[in-house]
Write an enzyme that holds these catalytic residues in place. Structure first.
Site, PDB file in Angstrom:
ATOM      1  N   GLY A  20     -11.432  22.205  -1.303  1.00 55.55           N
ATOM      2  CA  GLY A  20     -10.519  21.072  -1.104  1.00 55.55           C
ATOM      3  C   GLY A  20     -10.531  20.615   0.333  1.00 55.55           C
ATOM      4  N   ASN A  21      -9.552  19.809   0.724  1.00 62.10           N
ATOM      5  CA  ASN A  21      -9.453  19.394   2.130  1.00 62.10           C
ATOM      6  C   ASN A  21      -7.983  19.257   2.523  1.00 62.10           C
ATOM      7  OD1 ASN A  21      -8.567  16.529   1.670  1.00 62.10           O
ATOM      8  ND2 ASN A  21     -10.526  16.477   0.573  1.00 62.10           N
TER       9      ASN A  21
END
Ligand code: CTP
Length: 399
Positions: free
Chosen positions: A210-211
């Site tokens: 993810g980020n």
């Protein structure tokens, strides 16, 4: 949030039996998030008590120019200026006539005459009084002043007769006002599609790539679009943010592929599309059905590209105004301009990772709005304010 949320409403109540319904009206206005101050004509107190209305509105109810001990003067001008809108319900034939001829022999009428805001009136009277040409003339006259007539209903009247003259039901009145407010907003009737937040790309049942995107910019854009009257579809990746607005529908997604599918589903009918999501560019090529166990010292993952949602929307674009974001660390303007052309955008919002006020998880952002022939540079500001700037640009382009 509703279109009445935060609105300051003066409710003027005059002496008709329908005044008993105003307790419900105040409740509904408060529920919609409005702040309500009640003014009453002197005789209205015979039909509903100021105490009930003061309790429900959480504000003092004003009925005359002076307090009972005559030591204080109630300022109708202040009240008229305070209001974002005034609603007179029920409005008797007597009050309609006085309003239309500019009489101000009670506090309610003086407040009406001082009000600079939109004024709505919901008449209530017996059928023959309603039919009388002088009542029709009063209503027409008031409409010609820009006041808004909330139509009476047909039905049983206090006299026992049946016909036209009943005050509209409180729910109808609220709906009428909300529709009227919406109709004046610049994006009324327009559909806006926004992507927001990060995407999570699964590795196995418990892990993902993810980020750090918080989704704040996309949510601020959705809020502003709704404030301007648009019907908003907010396609949101996983975030802790919440948005409550009559005009915003949130479609929650997890992966880039899901976001792609939902964005394409709503694209054709949207007039404005903003891609504010931080979409993963790569995902694990193989998603393990079971939790990956540690064994060797290293683990190699093979990644494959996700679909570029914005690029694919740009290829399909017909009438849509298409806006993208760019987050760059070097050759910022040059790279943003390349994305603008490649993704067939109307403009791109550039935020730089080099600015301490911009980027993931922050409340502020510092942007440039870049189009084919222009670069506009903005100061660092709250993401809500950046959203206002972006929509100013959108409104300018739609005009
Ligand atoms: N975007 C998208 N789908 C993707 C990747 C990006 O819709 N798979 C959108 C983003 O929402 C943003 C814009 O494209 O509006 C730019 O994203 P960015 O990641 O900055 O650019 P990329 O085109 O992915 O290029 P790079 O990561 O190489 O800079």
């Amino acid at each position: 949030m509703s279109l009445l949320s935060g609105k300051k409403v003066v409710l003027g109540i005059t002496a008709g039996i329908a005044a008993y319904k105003t307790t419900f009206l105040v409740r509904l206005l408060i529920k919609e998030g409005a702040e309500v101050k009640v003014v009453m004509s002197p005789k209205a107190k015979d039909f509903v008590t100021p105490l009930s209305l003061a309790t429900l509105s959480k504000n003092e109810v004003l009925t005359s120019f002076t307090e009972e001990d005559k030591t204080l003067w109630n300022n109708h001008v202040d009240l008229g200026l305070w209001a974002d809108l005034m609603l007179i319900a029920p409005a008797t034939a007597n009050t309609l006539s006085k309003m239309s001829s500019g009489q101000s022999d009670n506090f309610l009428l003086a407040t009406y005459l001082s009000a600079k805001c939109p004024v709505y009136f919901a008449p209530a009277m017996d059928l023959d009084m309603f039919k009388h040409p002088s009542t029709k003339t009063s209503i027409e006259q008031l409409e010609s002043y820009g006041n808004k007539y909330i139509p009476v209903e047909k039905g049983e009247l206090a006299s026992g007769l049946s016909g036209e003259g009943r005050m509209a039901e409180p729910e109808f009145i609220i709906d009428f006002i909300k529709k009227d407010i919406a109709a004046q907003l610049p994006l009324n009737g327009k559909k806006v599609l926004i992507t927001a937040g990060p995407t999570y790309e699964a590795l196995d049942p418990v892990r993902f790539i993810g980020n750090h995107s918080s989704g704040k910019m996309g949510y601020a854009l959705a809020q502003e679009a709704a404030n301007l009257g648009a019907a908003v579809i907010l396609v949101s990746g996983p975030t802790s943010l919440k948005i409550q607005h009559d005009l915003v529908e949130v479609v929650s997604v997890t992966s880039a592929q899901e976001m792609y599918e939902v964005a394409h589903k709503y694209f054709a009918k949207a007039e404005v599309v903003i891609a504010a999501a931080a979409v993963a560019d790569y995902r694990p090529k193989k998603v393990s059905a079971q939790k990956i166990k540690k064994n060797d010292a290293t683990l190699s993952l093979e990644l494959e590209k996700t679909k570029d949602i914005l690029l694919s929307l740009g290829e399909k674009k017909t009438h849509q105004l298409l806006v993208g974001f760019a987050l760059e660390t070097e050759n910022e303007e040059e790279n943003a301009k390349k994305k603008l052309a490649k993704k067939n955008l109307d403009f791109i919002v550039l935020n730089s990772m080099q600015d301490k006020e911009a980027g993931f998880q922050k409340d502020t952002n510092k942007v440039k709005i870049i189009s084919e022939d222009e670069i506009k540079t903005y100061e660092a500001k709250l993401k809500e304010e950046v959203a206002i700037d972006i929509f100013k640009e959108i409104l300018h382009r739609l005009a």
